[in-house]
Design an enzyme around this catalytic site. Structure first.
Site, PDB file in Angstrom:
ATOM      1  N   ASP A 162      -2.434   5.758  -5.588  1.00 38.02           N
ATOM      2  CA  ASP A 162      -2.626   4.812  -4.498  1.00 38.02           C
ATOM      3  C   ASP A 162      -2.725   3.383  -5.011  1.00 38.02           C
ATOM      4  O   ASP A 162      -3.786   2.933  -5.428  1.00 38.02           O
ATOM      5  CB  ASP A 162      -3.893   5.208  -3.722  1.00 38.02           C
ATOM      6  CG  ASP A 162      -4.193   4.253  -2.579  1.00 38.02           C
ATOM      7  OD1 ASP A 162      -3.378   3.338  -2.331  1.00 38.02           O
ATOM      8  OD2 ASP A 162      -5.235   4.423  -1.934  1.00 38.02           O
TER       9      ASP A 162
ATOM     10  N   ASP B 201       0.826  -1.199   0.000  1.00 38.44           N
ATOM     11  CA  ASP B 201       0.000   0.000   0.000  1.00 38.44           C
ATOM     12  C   ASP B 201       0.864   1.254   0.000  1.00 38.44           C
ATOM     13  O   ASP B 201       1.696   1.424   0.891  1.00 38.44           O
ATOM     14  CB  ASP B 201      -0.909  -0.021   1.242  1.00 38.44           C
ATOM     15  CG  ASP B 201      -1.906   1.121   1.240  1.00 38.44           C
ATOM     16  OD1 ASP B 201      -2.179   1.676   0.160  1.00 38.44           O
ATOM     17  OD2 ASP B 201      -2.411   1.472   2.311  1.00 38.44           O
TER      18      ASP B 201
END
Ligand SMILES: *[C@@H]1O[C@H](CO)[C@@H](O)[C@H](O)[C@H]1NC(C)=O
Ligand SMILES: *[C@@H]1O[C@H](CO)[C@@H](O)[C@H](O)[C@H]1NC(C)=O
Ligand SMILES: *[C@@H]1O[C@H](CO)[C@@H](O)[C@H](O)[C@H]1NC(C)=O
Ligand SMILES: *[C@@H]1O[C@H](CO)[C@@H](O)[C@H](O)[C@H]1NC(C)=O
Ligand SMILES: *[C@@H]1O[C@H](CO)[C@@H](O)[C@H](O)[C@H]1NC(C)=O
Length: 480
Positions: free
Chosen positions: A275, A76
């Site tokens: 992201d 992430d």
């Protein structure tokens, strides 16, 4: 929901000036640096990451503790803590699947060290969370061994696998619980001399390819086409703090065999967060609706999202995302990267309307009513992206899908510029061009003409787009 949105929610908190965690040893030069046998001479480490479509994200196999315990963890870029599910966490002990991607048992590791009890608390925008202790232990990824990485131990969590957050340390959960930062994975790798600069490159590759890679400490110049262009990361509003990989989206164009439309928002450059922990992309409602209108996607309340027939993945046309002004980098995203399967199971079909009988897929671009807007995996797969956390810069290029070549260039030293990248060369214009005043999108016909529809079917489809026909989806299929 199958996809998760891992943009950590910690930014909104008003935080004191971050200090270093007392418990964390920053001064690595005093430490004996153990080098992995796999360490490359050129100070870079590459880890294969797998697209777990059922979980909606890219996962890497890591080893934690001594002897090593293997875990598969989600990568992430929008959060900053690495955490592992505790073997005794109720989510891992109960349920049918438990934590099938691996758990961590501190009692079985000789090198485990508790750092701060009950101080690990993270929650993500999809309201998933993980709470427990901070601990330090050996952590291995891609052949790189960090001897003493600080991590969270997920003792109370509703996520059945761990995450490796590789974002800015200012976004660490410890900041809100202890008011201090610690060296997270990319920083620890640099401190331990494994990589030269706090930076990594992400190559997610084709939606159909299933694996990509993360390269710590370098750039693989064989994984992209055309120039690799640097743009600035944008700090948070009203401060100079960099918390997320936020960049300036200055243009959006749709091109198909029937023409090109400018779909840019009238509100000027749009800050978007890159992201890799989010499956889809989220744009402001006005932009997203224009994009849906181009491709024939429609918002379905039953799904809570814009969907379209899966067969549209073969349609011609692409969206061109421009960053940092007219001289900045542009990334083309084609339809086959934007049509995503809903679940692993049997896909539902449209129950009525012009798409009746066709398989339902989710569309890669969704709407948000407020920021932060996100360019997730449906955008990022089409780009090769270098994240330089020392210089607060991103370098971006068109990906070379399925490239099997490798030509790795490491960062020369701490804070060195991104290798092989050039600057965008121009300041961002203050405003983006306004939305086209006409409601006629000339590219739409070309986007939707991909499967040899006759004119009658085209008319039906346009009819649907005006929202007059509401397509009912069988509820039974929704529960898959
Ligand atoms: C941003 O940085 C400034 C100065 O370093 C600090 O005073 C402020 O609290 C920080 N804000 C946040 C949200 O971290
Ligand atoms: C590892 O890090 C922890 C927490 O920062 C620290 O307490 C411990 O002394 C470190 N251990 C070694 C062997 O460096
Ligand atoms: C990449 O490889 C996958 C799997 O082999 C294939 O399905 C896909 O079409 C390839 N993509 C391109 C752009 O060649
Ligand atoms: C986008 O695709 C078009 C058509 O293939 C091409 O002419 C253009 O150069 C591409 N742009 C970029 C930035 O790759
Ligand atoms: C997205 O668009 C749909 C359809 O217009 C709307 O019902 C929904 O509220 C929007 N969602 C957000 C988050 O703006």
């Amino acid at each position: 929901m199958e996809w998760r949105c891992y943009l950590a929610m910690l930014v909104a908190l008003v935080l004191p000036r971050p200090s270093r965690c007392q418990v964390v040893q920053w001064d690595i030069s005093k430490r004996v640096v153990h080098r992995s046998l796999h360490a490359r001479a050129d100070n870079t480490f590459e880890e294969i990451i797998t697209n777990e479509k059922g979980q909606g994200g890219y996962f890497a196999t890591v080893t934690v503790g001594s002897p090593g315990q293997d875990l598969v963890m989600q990568l992430d870029t929008a959060s900053s803590d690495a955490w592992v599910p505790y073997s005794g966490a109720s989510i891992c002990e109960s349920g049918t699947n438990g934590c099938s991607m691996g758990t961590f048992d501190p009692h079985s590791s000789d090198t485990f060290k508790e750092v701060a009890r009950d101080k690990f608390e993270i929650s993500y925008v999809d309201s998933s969370y993980s709470n427990g202790d901070y601990f330090a232990d050996r952590f291995e990824i891609g052949g790189a061994v960090v001897q003493n990485l600080t991590m969270g131990l997920g003792m109370k969590t509703n996520i059945p696998y761990g995450l490796v957050g590789v974002g800015y340390t200012v976004n660490e959960a410890s900041l809100s619980t202890m008011g201090c930062e610690y060296p997270n994975l990319p920083v620890a790798m640099q401190h331990e001399g494994l990589i030269n600069s706090i930076a990594y490159s992400l190559w997610l590759n084709d939606l159909d390819a299933n694996t990509g890679n993360i390269l710590f400490g370098g750039v693989d110049t064989a994984k992209y086409i055309g120039p690799l262009t640097k743009i600035d990361v944008i700090p948070d509003d009203d401060s100079e703090n960099y918390t997320h990989f936020s960049v300036s989206l200055t243009s959006l164009e749709a091109t198909s065999p029937s023409g090109t439309d400018v779909l840019t928002s009238p509100d000027g450059p749009l800050n978007v967060v890159l992201d890799a922990g989010t499956t889809l992309s989220y744009l402001p409602h006005d932009m997203a609706s224009k994009v849906w209108e181009e491709v024939g996607a429609e918002y379905q309340g039953a799904f809570g999202m814009a969907v379209l027939p899966c067969s549209h993945d073969a349609h011609p046309g692409y969206f061109s995302f421009g960053f940092a002004g007219s001289q900045g980098p542009r990334i083309n995203v084609t339809m086959d990267e934007l049509v995503v399967d809903l679940t692993n199971g049997e896909p539902p079909t449209f129950a009525s309307g012009p798409y009746e009988g066709e398989l339902v897929c989710e569309f890669g671009i969704q709407n948000y009513s407020t920021g932060p807007y996100i360019l997730g995996d449906t955008f990022l797969r089409s780009a090769y992206v270098v994240y330089d956390l020392e210089n607060n810069e991103i370098a971006i290029a068109a990906t070379d899908f399925n490239s099997t070549d490798t030509k790795i260039v490491p960062f020369r030293s701490k804070g060195a510029p991104i290798p092989s990248a050039t600057a965008a060369g121009e300041h961002i214009e203050s405003a983006m061009p306004p939305l086209p005043t006409t409601s006629t999108l000339i590219a739409a016909e070309g986007f939707q003409d991909g499967d040899g529809l006759d004119d009658g079917a085209m008319t039906l489809r346009k009819f649907t787009l005006t929202g007059i026909v509401t397509v009912a989806i069988s509820v039974m299929l929704l529960s898959t």
